[in-house]
Design a protein around this motif. Structure first.
Motif, mmCIF file in Angstrom:
data_model
loop_
_atom_site.group_PDB
_atom_site.id
_atom_site.type_symbol
_atom_site.label_atom_id
_atom_site.label_comp_id
_atom_site.label_asym_id
_atom_site.label_seq_id
_atom_site.Cartn_x
_atom_site.Cartn_y
_atom_site.Cartn_z
ATOM 1 N N TRP A 31 0.868 -1.273 0.056
ATOM 2 C CA TRP A 31 0.007 0.113 0.094
ATOM 3 C C TRP A 31 0.653 1.287 -0.015
ATOM 4 O O TRP A 31 0.517 2.303 -0.503
ATOM 5 C CB TRP A 31 -0.889 0.225 1.172
ATOM 6 N N ASN A 32 2.035 1.194 0.354
ATOM 7 C CA ASN A 32 2.912 2.403 0.628
ATOM 8 C C ASN A 32 3.831 2.441 -0.577
ATOM 9 O O ASN A 32 4.442 3.318 -0.589
ATOM 10 C CB ASN A 32 3.763 2.247 2.045
ATOM 11 N N THR A 33 3.832 1.647 -1.581
ATOM 12 C CA THR A 33 4.736 1.699 -2.660
ATOM 13 C C THR A 33 4.089 2.597 -3.945
ATOM 14 O O THR A 33 4.815 2.616 -5.001
ATOM 15 C CB THR A 33 5.227 0.169 -3.091
ATOM 16 N N GLY A 34 2.923 3.234 -3.944
ATOM 17 C CA GLY A 34 2.406 3.637 -4.734
ATOM 18 C C GLY A 34 1.216 3.214 -5.515
ATOM 19 O O GLY A 34 0.499 3.845 -6.114
ATOM 20 N N TYR A 35 1.146 1.642 -5.812
ATOM 21 C CA TYR A 35 0.048 1.025 -6.144
ATOM 22 C C TYR A 35 0.089 -0.303 -5.688
ATOM 23 O O TYR A 35 0.939 -1.046 -5.416
ATOM 24 C CB TYR A 35 0.100 1.107 -7.632
ATOM 25 N N THR A 36 -1.334 -0.689 -5.474
ATOM 26 C CA THR A 36 -1.397 -2.235 -5.132
ATOM 27 C C THR A 36 -3.033 -2.651 -5.428
ATOM 28 O O THR A 36 -3.646 -1.823 -6.062
ATOM 29 C CB THR A 36 -1.471 -2.093 -3.544
ATOM 30 N N ILE A 37 -2.982 -4.025 -5.506
ATOM 31 C CA ILE A 37 -4.579 -4.470 -5.829
ATOM 32 C C ILE A 37 -4.659 -5.173 -4.680
ATOM 33 O O ILE A 37 -4.098 -6.099 -3.734
ATOM 34 C CB ILE A 37 -4.355 -5.653 -6.733
ATOM 35 N N TYR A 38 -6.117 -5.265 -4.281
ATOM 36 C CA TYR A 38 -6.601 -5.840 -3.011
ATOM 37 C C TYR A 38 -8.130 -6.033 -3.511
ATOM 38 O O TYR A 38 -8.942 -4.977 -3.925
ATOM 39 C CB TYR A 38 -6.590 -5.138 -1.730
ATOM 40 N N ASP A 39 -8.580 -7.198 -3.090
ATOM 41 C CA ASP A 39 -9.912 -7.526 -3.411
ATOM 42 C C ASP A 39 -10.394 -7.261 -4.602
ATOM 43 O O ASP A 39 -11.747 -6.536 -4.879
ATOM 44 C CB ASP A 39 -10.832 -6.908 -2.166
ATOM 45 N N GLY A 52 8.301 11.793 -3.901
ATOM 46 C CA GLY A 52 7.709 10.941 -2.740
ATOM 47 C C GLY A 52 8.355 10.805 -1.544
ATOM 48 O O GLY A 52 9.413 11.302 -1.386
ATOM 49 N N THR A 53 8.039 9.998 -0.455
ATOM 50 C CA THR A 53 8.550 9.980 0.682
ATOM 51 C C THR A 53 9.994 9.374 0.375
ATOM 52 O O THR A 53 10.667 9.441 1.416
ATOM 53 C CB THR A 53 7.645 9.102 1.835
ATOM 54 N N THR A 54 9.978 8.465 -0.504
ATOM 55 C CA THR A 54 11.369 7.832 -0.841
ATOM 56 C C THR A 54 12.535 8.665 -1.440
ATOM 57 O O THR A 54 13.652 8.295 -1.704
ATOM 58 C CB THR A 54 11.216 6.397 -1.548
ATOM 59 N N GLY A 55 11.799 9.730 -1.712
ATOM 60 C CA GLY A 55 12.687 10.911 -2.570
ATOM 61 C C GLY A 55 12.743 10.875 -3.997
ATOM 62 O O GLY A 55 13.171 11.647 -4.783
ATOM 63 N N HIS A 56 11.980 9.835 -4.609
ATOM 64 C CA HIS A 56 11.859 10.000 -6.190
ATOM 65 C C HIS A 56 10.717 10.644 -6.447
ATOM 66 O O HIS A 56 9.722 11.195 -6.068
ATOM 67 C CB HIS A 56 11.279 8.404 -6.343
ATOM 68 N N ASP A 57 11.200 11.700 -7.599
ATOM 69 C CA ASP A 57 10.386 12.607 -8.078
ATOM 70 C C ASP A 57 9.837 12.316 -9.548
ATOM 71 O O ASP A 57 10.558 12.406 -10.520
ATOM 72 C CB ASP A 57 11.196 13.921 -8.198
ATOM 73 N N LEU A 67 -4.906 11.800 -15.883
ATOM 74 C CA LEU A 67 -3.675 11.793 -15.187
ATOM 75 C C LEU A 67 -2.367 11.206 -15.968
ATOM 76 O O LEU A 67 -2.449 10.088 -16.213
ATOM 77 C CB LEU A 67 -3.876 11.125 -13.809
ATOM 78 N N HIS A 68 -1.293 11.741 -16.129
ATOM 79 C CA HIS A 68 -0.258 11.176 -16.590
ATOM 80 C C HIS A 68 0.737 10.625 -15.485
ATOM 81 O O HIS A 68 1.185 11.420 -14.685
ATOM 82 C CB HIS A 68 0.686 12.432 -17.535
ATOM 83 N N TRP A 69 0.742 9.456 -15.548
ATOM 84 C CA TRP A 69 1.354 8.749 -14.385
ATOM 85 C C TRP A 69 2.359 7.693 -14.647
ATOM 86 O O TRP A 69 2.352 7.220 -15.770
ATOM 87 C CB TRP A 69 0.179 7.994 -13.596
ATOM 88 N N TYR A 70 3.331 7.651 -13.476
ATOM 89 C CA TYR A 70 4.695 6.721 -13.818
ATOM 90 C C TYR A 70 4.506 6.084 -12.584
ATOM 91 O O TYR A 70 4.242 6.234 -11.649
ATOM 92 C CB TYR A 70 5.764 7.723 -13.810
ATOM 93 N N SER A 71 5.116 4.593 -13.069
ATOM 94 C CA SER A 71 5.155 3.622 -12.065
ATOM 95 C C SER A 71 6.356 3.532 -11.315
ATOM 96 O O SER A 71 7.294 4.596 -11.151
ATOM 97 C CB SER A 71 5.199 2.116 -12.628
ATOM 98 N N LYS A 72 6.635 2.697 -10.297
ATOM 99 C CA LYS A 72 7.946 2.634 -9.515
ATOM 100 C C LYS A 72 9.015 2.509 -10.764
ATOM 101 O O LYS A 72 8.849 1.861 -11.653
ATOM 102 C CB LYS A 72 8.039 1.386 -8.695
#
Length: 253
Positions: A31-39, A52-57, A67-72
């Motif tokens: 849940w804290n990595t940016g995206y997840t799957i549940y149920d 982000g909290t990990t420093g990655h911008d 939304l233009h979005w980038y994965s890990k």
């Protein structure tokens, strides 16, 4: 919509756990990595304009209802979890924030795939909706269905609508134009060294929404290498700005 989130309202991850009924032993982690799957639902948490909290911008950008979005940084569109999120088979709940120190995210709505780029990190464009029941796969999303078939390994011998983002078309474009941004001339290898080698976006001169079912991509005529910043700005208008229009803006600056 499977879960009762309200578009525009703020939610912390703890709030989401309660609403989705996530047991304690399944909280945090993915849940804290940016995206997840549940149920059988996907949850995306995107920072906009801040690291982000990990420093990655990441160059995440919200333009209208896209939304233009980038994965890990380690993921591509072929990672199983991301393939599942992009499959159109499950609802994708999208949350954003502009302050990584704030635990609350704004719920932007359910996302449907409208574009992607086979790069690392993966680039995905999500169209945001207040409610989708069921997730549509007709009319405007017909081409997306074909693109998803490619993600699952479908092979053909021609470069058609479903293949404009595949490695072959990308390679032909970059073999011809090189890795300099066609707008601002930025080159990741020159600036960052080896870590930036072979990194660049590939931009469609003809927008996806205007491509007909029988349209064949010409990697030299239809594609251009652009840096992520210029790519995002090109799409800040509908229809998108042309390469020359954006270059003219830079010249005036």
């Amino acid at each position: 919509m499977k879960h009762p989130f309200v578009v525009g309202d703020f939610y912390s991850r703890k709030d989401i756990y309660k609403i989705v009924n996530v047991p304690i032993h399944k909280q945090k982690g993915a849940w804290n990595t940016g995206y997840t799957i549940y149920d059988d639902s996907a949850f995306i948490f995107a920072n906009l304009g801040v690291p982000g909290t990990t420093g990655h911008d990441y160059a995440n950008l919200l333009v209208g209802n896209i939304l233009h979005w980038y994965s890990k940084t380690t993921d591509t569109i072929h990672v199983p979890r991301l393939k599942r999120i992009m499959s159109g088979e499950i609802e994708v709940y999208i949350f954003t924030r502009t302050d990584s120190k704030n635990v609350n995210f704004i719920f932007q709505g359910l996302g449907t795939l409208v574009d992607y780029d086979d790069i690392k990190p993966a680039y995905v464009a999500w169209e945001l909706h207040k409610d989708i029941t069921p997730i549509p796969f007709s009319n405007s999303n017909a081409k997306v269905k074909e693109r998803i078939k490619f993600l699952e390994g479908t092979k053909t011998t021609s470069i058609t609508t479903r293949y404009e983002r595949n490695p072959k078309a990308r390679k032909e474009c970059l073999d011809h134009y090189g890795y300099d941004c066609q707008v601002c001339d930025f080159n990741f290898l020159n600036f960052y060294g080896d870590i930036g080698k072979d990194y660049i976006h590939v931009h469609h001169l003809v927008e996806i929404s205007t491509i007909g079912d029988t349209y064949e991509i010409d990697p030299i005529k239809d594609l251009r290498p652009v840096c992520p910043n210029c790519h995002a700005i090109l799409h800040k208008r509908k229809p998108a700005f042309s390469i020359n229009e954006l270059k003219t803006m830079l010249t005036r600056k």
